[in-house]
Write a protein that holds these residues in place. Structure first.
Motif, PDB file in Angstrom:
ATOM      1  N   ASP A 116     -52.497 -34.861  96.597  1.00 25.07           N
ATOM      2  CA  ASP A 116     -52.948 -36.033  97.385  1.00 25.07           C
ATOM      3  C   ASP A 116     -52.111 -37.147  97.649  1.00 25.07           C
ATOM      4  N   TYR A 117     -51.563 -37.444  96.648  1.00 21.61           N
ATOM      5  CA  TYR A 117     -50.542 -38.475  96.464  1.00 21.61           C
ATOM      6  C   TYR A 117     -49.357 -37.983  96.088  1.00 21.61           C
ATOM      7  N   GLN A 118     -48.510 -37.562  97.373  1.00 22.56           N
ATOM      8  CA  GLN A 118     -47.083 -37.100  97.003  1.00 22.56           C
ATOM      9  C   GLN A 118     -46.023 -38.107  96.993  1.00 22.56           C
ATOM     10  N   LYS A 164     -52.548 -30.062 103.818  1.00 23.00           N
ATOM     11  CA  LYS A 164     -53.811 -29.798 102.747  1.00 23.00           C
ATOM     12  C   LYS A 164     -54.538 -28.808 102.804  1.00 23.00           C
TER      13      LYS A 164
END
Lengths: 201, 1033
Positions: A36-38, A154
Motif C-alpha cells: 500500500d505504501y511503496q 493493486k
C-alpha cells in the motif's frame, strides 16, 4: 524462422510523474506483490523479469526511475539505449497524464529510434475517482503509435498483459542478443556544466 | 476528634523531603544521591567500602502495567465473503466513507485482523502523553502493543501503592478522619495537575479515588489520565471511560462515549472531595441506573430518583413528566457534532438544555449539612458517622469550592485554572516549592524574576533559599561532595528492561494476562434497549453500561435492559505493579562502583588508548546508569548553561556510548540545536501559506518509512508535513526539496515526536552539515564528486571489488544515489539508521563515504561472483547489512586513510605556479581510480612506499628521501612491484602523467594506492627542506 528457446533481452524503462505507481507496477510484475505504501524511488531501481511468448522468451531489464521532477536530469541515463518504455500516469490525475505526454514526446525526440512505448493508466482499482477518460488516453495513444492499457498494480489487472504486449511488439531480430540492453553509463552532459540547466524549471 | 494524623498532615513535609533540583536534566522521578565522605572524614576507621553513601529516594515509586483492549475495527466485506480492508457499502462498519487501505494479518485461529491504524494512532498519541511532566502527575512512560493479544495495549506508567481510596479506608479504620487542611492540600494538588492537563488540551475523564495516588511523602500523583486521550475520546475502545460515580451530568447526557471537556474533571473533583470529607460516596449506591438518575436529579432533571430533603435520602419515585425528551437530546448531540456553529449559538443551545437548575444540588448539600448537625447534636450513631470529617468540619471556603465544582451546567462551572486562583489556595501556594518553578525555568541563564517581585512576602522569599541549595539535607551520610541525579520513569523502566524485565511476562506471572481470543471479548453489558429510565422509553438512546470491576465487593444489580454476556472482558481497572527493588539496588551499586573520579579516569583511558576498560557497554547496566547520569549533567549544561563547555564533553561521552533513551537529545546537542532558538525560528515560519512543495509532500509522506508506527500514524504524517514545509519555506531561495528529505527528517521526528521545533532544527542542522551541497536545484556535479570519492575509497581499500564492479559496468550512478542523497536514510530501516548516524554525527563529514564503502565491502564475496544483473539486484539487499560491523569497518578504514583523500584540492583563483590546486575537469579526474593526497599526508606518515616515476635524471637531481625511482615502462613491472603489495603506496609523477601507471597498480589489485597531488612541484613548494637535492648542479 526458428526462434524456439531463444532468449531475447530488452532494456525497458518506466517513466512518469511521482506516485503514479511505477514501482508498484514493476513489483507486481516481477515479484507479484503489492504494498500500500511503496517507498518513493530515489535515483532508480533495477529489476529483471522474463516473459514467455509462444515461441520465444523475452527477458526485461527494467529500470524504474524516480518520478519527482528534480530527478529528471538523471532520466536520460536510464532511457538511453532502452528498447521499450512504459510511461505511467494515474487515472485520477490530469496533471500526471499531461506529464506522461511530455515524457512520450521526450522519448520520441531523444530516446532510441524504434523504441516501443506503452502508455499505462494506473490505479484502475480507484476508477470511481477517475479524471482521465479512457477514450481520451486511447485516442492519444493511437495517434502516437503507443500501446495503451489501463492497469491496477493493486489488483494486478492488466499488469502482465501490458508486459506481454510490449514483448510481442519488440522486434526479435538476431541482433538483439542478450546483454545488449546494458545501460550506457555515460553521465548526461546537461547537468555538468552547471551554467544553464534546462531541466529544472 | 480533630487530631491530625501524622502521616496525613502533609504541609510540614514540603520543605524537608521535597528538595527541588535545579541542576539536572530530569525533574521528576527517582532521586539518587551519593555522598563522598572522603573529604571531611571525621571517622578515621571508615571502612573503604563505606566511603560513599548512596541513597535512592524513590518516594514509593513504582511502575505499573495496565493492559487494555482496544477496538479492532474489523470490517467484513459481505459481497464476496472475504475479509477486506476497505469498507464497502454493505460492510458492517457504519463509519468511513472513504475507504482507506489497511493491512491485515491472520492470527493462529485463522481470524483476519487489522494491523490497523488505531494501533499506530494510539502509539503516536502515547508519545504526547510521555512528553508531559508535572509534579502531581505520575509519569506516563510508554504504551506498547501486546505481543500476545493483538488487540491489547499495555500502558506502562509511574505508579504508587497508596491511593486516596486506600487512605480513606485506613483513616476510617483508625477512626481518624482526614483533616480539613489535608483535604485542602489534596484539592490544591489535584487541581494543579488537572489545570496542567487542561492546559495541554487533555481531559482526564476517569478521575476517581483509586487513581489519585499518594507517594511516600503523601503528595498527590494522578494516574490513568492518558486513557481518554489515548483512545481518541473512547473511540478506540469498546468500554466506557470514566467512573460513573464521578461522571458529570453533561457526560452522561452525551452518552457513554460522548466526548467530555475539561469541565467534567472539575465535576469529578467535586464528587471526590465530597467523598473524602463525608467518607462515603454521595450517590449511596452502585447500580448504574440508580446512580445515573440520582446524578441527573441533582442536576435539575426529573427522574425516577429524587432526593428527599426530609428523610435525607434518595427515593424511588414516579416519573411524572420526562424533561429529557428526544428533542432535547438531539439538540445536545447537535451541539456536540456541529462545529460550524458559532460560540454564542452553542452557548444559547446549551442554555436551552435544562442543566441550569441548581436548586436540587443546593438543597442536597444543605440537607447534608443539616443532617450532620442533627447527628452530632443528638450524638446518635448514624451509619455514616466518623468516617469523614464532615461538611461542617471543612472550612467555608472549601465547601464553596466543592459547590462550584458541582454546578450542573458546564458553562457555569468554573474551570480548573479559575478554581486554582481561589484565595483559599494561597496558603498552599506559598509553601509549594513547585510554585517557584519560574525561577529556574528552562531557557533562562539567570533567575527570571516576575514583574510582581515586590508583591512577594518575606516568607515566600525565604522559601527560595531551600531551592538553590542542594548539598544540605537529604537522607545521606552528610557532608562531603554529593553526586546526585534524578532518573525519570522512562529511564527506570529502561533499566528494568535491561535487567531482564518484560512486561508481558510480568503480567502472566501476576495472573493478569488471561488468554482469550478477542472474538469472545464482548462488552460485559450489552445494551438491548438502552434507556435512561426504567419506566419509560423516552430517555436517551445511548448505552450506559457503566460497571467497574473494582467495586466487586458491593452487590451488583442487574439492570433489566442490559444483558450480561458470558466470557466477556470488560475494561479492567486493575494495574499490575512492578517490583523495582532490583533496579534501585543496581543504581546504588553503580554509584558506588563509579564515583565521579573513577568514571572520569575510565573515560580518559578509553579515549586515549582505545583500551577495553569500558567495552560492551550495551550489556553493562551499571555503566549505562552512570553514563546517563553524566549525560543528564551535560545536556542540562548544554541547554541552560554554557553549550561551548559541554558540547565537547558530549562528543567525548557519545563516542563511548549513546544511550538509546537519550539519543534524540544527544543528537540535537551535537548538531548545535538550542531549544529556545529552535522554537523562535520554527514559530517565526508561517506554515499557513501555500508552499511550493506541498503537493509533493502529500505524495511522499504517506509512503515514508510506513513500517514505523509513529511515522505511519496520522499525527506522524501531520508533523512530518509541517517539518518539511518549514524547511522548504526557510530554504526557498537556495535549497530545494529532493525526494528523500522526508526520509532524512524521519529519525528526528521519531526522537522529537510532538516537539516539531526541535525536530525541525535538528533536521536543518543536519542538512546544513551533510546535504547542503546536494539539496540545490542542480546537484549533478556535487553528486558525481561524492560518488567519485566513494569509488576512489573503494579502490584504495578493496581494489579487487572495484575492478570487478568496473568490469561488469556497475557504476555507482546506478545504485548509490539514494545512499548519498539521504545519508542512507532512504535505504535503511530507522533502527539500523540510528546506529550509523550515531557515528556519522560524531565524525567528520566524510564518514558517509567510508560507510558506503564498508557497506558494499560487506557483500564483496557475493558481488565478486556476480554479473551486472545479479550485482545490481544485490544492491536491494543492502538493508540487510550488519550496521555495527559496517560502522567499525568504516572507522578503521577512516583511520587507515590519509585525511586529504576525501578533501577537495581546488582553491579558486590560485597562482598559475600552483597548478595542482587548480580545478581539473571532472571528466579527466573521473579516469583516476586512485585518490590524490596532499604533501602533509606524505610527510606525516613515514610508513609509506613512495614510488617516483620521473626519469632517473630528474630523480637524481631532486627526490624525496627513501623514495624509489621506478620506470613505469619496465617490462616486468608487475613482478617488480609485487614486493610492495599491501603497503601504502604513494606515486610521485610528473605533471599530467602517472595516471595509467597508478591505475595499473589498482588493476593489479594493489590496495592503499594513492598519488601525490602536484607531484614533485608541490613538494618543492611546500617541503623543500626535506628533499634530497643533488649538489652537481
Amino acid at each position: 524462422m526458428n526462434n524456439n528457446n531463444k532468449i531475447f533481452q530488452f532494456k525497458l524503462v518506466l517513466l512518469g510523474e511521482a506516485a503514479v505507481g511505477k514501482s508498484s507496477l514493476v513489483l507486481r510484475f516481477v515479484r507479484g506483490h503489492f504494498l500500500d505504501y511503496q517507498e518513493s524511488t530515489i535515483g532508480a531501481a533495477f529489476l529483471a523479469q522474463t516473459v514467455c511468448l509462444n515461441d520465444t522468451t523475452v527477458k526485461f531489464e527494467i529500470w524504474d526511475t524516480a518520478g519527482q521532477e528534480r530527478y529528471h536530469t538523471l532520466a536520460p541515463m536510464y532511457y538511453r539505449g532502452a528498447q521499450a518504455a512504459i510511461v505511467v500516469y494515474d487515472i485520477r490525475s490530469e496533471d500526471s497524464f499531461e506529464r506522461a505526454i511530455k515524457w512520450v514526446k521526450e522519448l520520441q525526440r531523444q530516446g532510441s529510434p524504434n523504441i516501443v512505448i506503452a502508455l499505462a493508466g494506473n490505479k484502475l482499482d480507484l476508477a470511481a475517482k477517475r479524471k482521465v477518460e479512457t477514450a481520451e488516453a486511447q485516442q492519444y495513444a493511437e495517434e502516437n503509435g503507443l500501446l495503451f492499457m489501463e492497469t491496477s498494480a493493486k489488483t494486478s489487472q492488466n499488469v502482465n498483459e501490458l508486459f506481454v504486449e510490449i514483448a510481442k511488439k519488440l522486434p526479435k531480430t538476431p541482433t538483439t542478443r542478450p546483454g545488449s540492453g546494458r545501460v550506457a553509463i555515460a553521465p548526461i552532459d546537461n547537468g555538468n556544466t552547471g551554467k544553464k540547466n534546462k531541466c529544472c524549471n | 476528634m480533630m487530631k491530625s494524623d501524622e502521616g496525613v498532615s502533609g504541609n510540614s513535609n514540603n520543605n524537608n523531603n521535597y528538595k527541588f533540583k535545579d541542576n539536572t536534566f530530569r525533574k521528576y522521578g527517582v532521586e539518587v544521591v551519593a555522598y563522598d565522605n572522603n573529604n571531611n572524614n571525621n571517622n578515621n576507621n571508615n571502612n573503604n567500602d563505606d566511603n560513599n553513601t548512596v541513597t535512592v529516594n524513590s518516594r514509593g515509586f513504582h511502575i505499573s502495567i495496565h493492559p487494555f483492549s482496544f477496538r479492532n475495527k474489523l470490517t467484513i466485506n459481505q459481497n464476496n465473503g472475504s475479509i477486506g480492508g476497505s469498507s464497502s457499502s454493505s460492510s458492517t462498519s457504519n463509519s468511513v466513507s472513504t475507504p482507506k487501505p489497511q493491512s491485515f494479518y491472520v492470527d493462529d485461529a485463522g481470524i483476519a485482523k487489522q494491523l490497523n491504524q488505531s494501533v499506530f494512532d494510539i502509539l503516536s498519541r502515547s508519545r504526547y502523553l510521555s512528553s508531559l511532566s508535572h509534579e502531581n502527575l505520575a509519569e506516563f512512560i510508554a504504551a506498547e502493543p501486546s505481543q500476545k493479544h493483538h488487540d491489547q495495549m499495555l500502558i506502562v506508567s509511574e505508579d504508587y501503592k497508596n491511593s486516596l481510596e486506600k487512605q480513606i479506608e485506613i483513616q476510617a479504620k483508625r477512626q481518624t478522619p482526614i483533616p480539613s487542611n489535608t483535604i485542602g492540600r489534596y484539592a490544591y494538588q489535584i487541581l494543579k495537575a488537572l489545570s496542567y492537563l487542561h492546559s495541554q488540551d487533555l481531559t482526564h475523564r476517569s478521575l476517581s479515588l483509586d487513581n489519585i495516588k499518594l507517594d511516600d511523602n503523601n503528595q498527590i500523583k494522578l494516574t490513568n489520565y492518558g486513557l481518554y486521550y489515548l483512545s481518541d475520546h473512547g473511540e478506540n475502545v469498546s468500554f466506557p471511560i470514566g467512573n460513573l460515580l464521578y461522571l458529570s451530568p453533561e457526560s452522561i447526557l452525551r452518552g457513554a462515549k460522548g466526548s467530555s471537556n475539561t469541565k467534567a474533571d472539575v465535576w469529578a473533583l467535586g464528587c471526590i472531595l465530597l467523598h473524602i470529607c463525608l467518607g462515603y460516596c454521595i450517590w449511596q449506591d452502585n447500580n448504574p441506573s440508580i446512580v445515573t438518575n440520582r446524578i441527573l436529579h441533582l442536576s435539575g432533571y426529573s427522574t425516577t430518583q429524587s432526593f428527599n430533603s426530609i428523610s435525607k435520602s434518595f427515593e424511588q419515585c414516579e416519573l411524572k413528566k420526562t424533561i429529557i425528551n428526544e428533542k432535547q437530546h438531539e439538540e445536545y448531540e447537535e451541539y456536540d457534532d456541529d462545529e460550524d456553529i458559532s460560540e454564542e449559538e452553542k452557548e444559547k443551545r446549551i442554555k436551552d438544555i435544562k442543566l441550569n437548575n441548581r436548586d436540587n444540588m443546593n438543597n442536597f448539600i444543605n440537607s447534608l449539612k443539616r443532617e450532620e448537625k442533627e447527628n452530632s447534636d443528638s450524638n446518635s450513631g448514624s451509619s455514616n458517622s466518623n468516617i469523614g470529617i464532615g461538611l461542617n468540619g471543612l472550612g467555608k471556603e472549601l465547601i464553596e469550592i466543592i459547590e462550584q465544582c458541582l454546578i450542573p451546567n458546564p458553562m457555569d462551572r468554573p474551570d480548573s485554572e479559575t478554581l486554582l486562583d481561589h484565595p483559599y489556595f494561597n496558603e498552599y501556594k506559598n509553601i509549594d516549592p513547585y510554585q517557584l518553578q519560574w525561577i529556574i525555568k528552562p531557557f533562562t541563564k539567570s533567575w527570571d524574576l516576575p514583574d510582581s517581585l515586590e508583591s512577594l512576602t518575606l516568607k515566600e522569599i525565604e522559601s527560595y533559599g531551600h531551592i538553590g541549595s542542594d548539598n544540605n539535607g537529604g537522607g545521606g551520610g552528610g557532608g562531603g561532595e554529593s553526586d546526585s541525579d534524578i532518573y525519570s520513569g522512562k529511564e527506570i523502566y529502561y533499566f528494568w528492561k535491561l535487567l531482564g524485565g518484560n512486561i508481558e511476562k510480568e503480567l502472566v506471572n501476576k495472573g493478569f494476562a488471561k488468554a482469550s481470543p478477542s472474538v469472545h471479548k464482548l462488552p460485559l453489558y450489552v445494551p438491548v434497549k438502552a434507556s435512561l429510565t426504567e419506566s419509560t422509553n423516552s430517555g436517551l438512546n445511548s448505552p450506559q453500561p457503566y460497571q467497574h470491576q473494582h467495586h466487586q465487593h458491593q452487590h451488583q444489580h442487574q439492570h433489566p435492559n442490559i444483558i450480561k454476556s458470558k466470557n466477556s472482558t470488560v475494561y479492567n481497572n486493575e494495574f499490575c505493579l512492578v517490583e523495582l527493588s532490583n533496579v534501585f539496588l543496581k543504581i546504588k551499586e553503580s554509584f558506588k562502583l563509579y564515583g565521579s573520579k573513577v568514571f572520569e579516569e575510565g573515560i580518559e583511558q578509553s579515549n586515549n588508548n582505545n583500551n577495553n576498560r569500558f567495552n560492551n557497554i550495551e550489556n553493562n547496566i551499571e555503566l549505562q546508569i552512570i553514563i546517563i547520569r553524566e549525560f543528564h549533567k551535560l545536556l542540562y549544561q548544554y541547554q541552560y548553561d554554557d553549550p561551548t563547555l559541554s558540547q565537547p564533553k558530549i562528543y567525548r561521552l557519545a563516542k563511548l556510548f549513546v544511550p538509546p533513551i537519550l539519543r534524540g537529545d544527544i543528537w540535537s546537542s551535537i548538531l548545535g540545536v538550542n531549544e529556545r532558538e529552535a522554537k523562535q525560528l520554527y514559530n517565526s515560519i508561517n506554515l499557513d501559506v501555500k508552499g511550493p512543495n506541498d503537493k509533493q509532500f502529500e505524495l511522499d509522506i504517506p509512503r515514508c518509512h510506513q513500517y514505523h508506527p509513529l511515522l505511519s500514524s496520522r499525527q506522524g504524517h501531520v508533523q512530518l508535513f509541517k517539518i518539511l514545509k518549514a524547511w522548504s519555506l526557510l530554504n526557498l531561495e537556495k535549497g530545494c526539496y529532493w525526494q528523500g528529505l522526508d526520509n532524512v527528517a524521519s529519525p528526528f521526528l521519531v526522537h522529537h515526536f510532538f516537539n516539531e521545533p526541535i525536530a525541525f532544527a535538528s533536521l536543518k542542522a543536519f542538512v546544513d552539515k551533510y546535504l547542503s551541497i546536494l539539496y540545490v536545484p542542480n546537484n549533478h556535479a556535487a553528486l558525481s564528486e561524492i560518488m567519485l570519492i566513494y569509488q576512489q575509497l573503494l579502490a584504495y581499500h578493496d581494489p579487487e571489488l572495484l575492478n570487478h564492479l568496473m568490469d561488469i559496468q556497475l557504476d555507482p550512478n546506478l545504485y548509490s544515489i539514494p545512499w548519498f542523497i539521504t545519508v542512507f536514510a532512504h535505504i535503511l530501516p530507522i533502527d539500523k539508521l540510528e546506529i550509523l548516524w550515531d557515528s556519522i554525527l560524531l565524525c567528520p563529514s566524510s564518514l558517509p563515504n567510508f560507510i558506503a564503502a564498508s557497506m558494499i565491502i560487506q557483500f564483496r564475496d557475493s558481488i565478486l561472483k556476480m554479473n551486472f544483473e545479479d550485482g545490481i539486484t544485490m544492491m536491494s539487499m543492502i538493508p540487510s547489512v550488519d550496521v555495527h560491523k559496517c560502522v567499525s569497518d568504516a572507522l578503521s578504514m577512516f583511520n587507515k586513510t590519509p585525511l586529504s583523500t576525501t578533501v577537495t584540492k581546488f582553491v579558486s583563483n590560485t597562482d598559475q605556479e600552483l597548478w595542482w590546486m587548480q580545478e581539473v575537469p571532472f571528466e579527466k579526474r573521473k579516469l583516476e581510480l586512485f585518490p590524490r593526497i596532499d604533501i602533509h599526508d606524505l610527510i606525516n606518515d613515514q610508513q609509506k612506499v613512495i614510488l617516483d616515476i620521473r626519469t632517473p635524471l630528474q630523480f637524481q637531481q631532486i627526490h624525496y628521501p627513501s623514495s624509489i625511482n621506478v620506470n613505469p615502462k619496465l617490462s616486468k613491472l608487475q613482478q617488480q612491484m609485487e614486493q610492495y603489495k599491501g603497503q601504502q603506496i604513494v606515486v610521485i609523477a610528473p605533471k599530467d602523467q602517472g595516471v595509467d601507471f597508478t591505475n595499473q597498480l589498482i588493476q593489479w589489485k594493489f590496495p592503499f594506492v594513492s598519488m601525490l597531488n602536484g607531484g614533485m612541484d608541490s613538494l618543492e613548494h611546500g617541503a623543500h627542506s626535506l628533499l634530497i637535492i643533488s649538489n652537481k648542479n
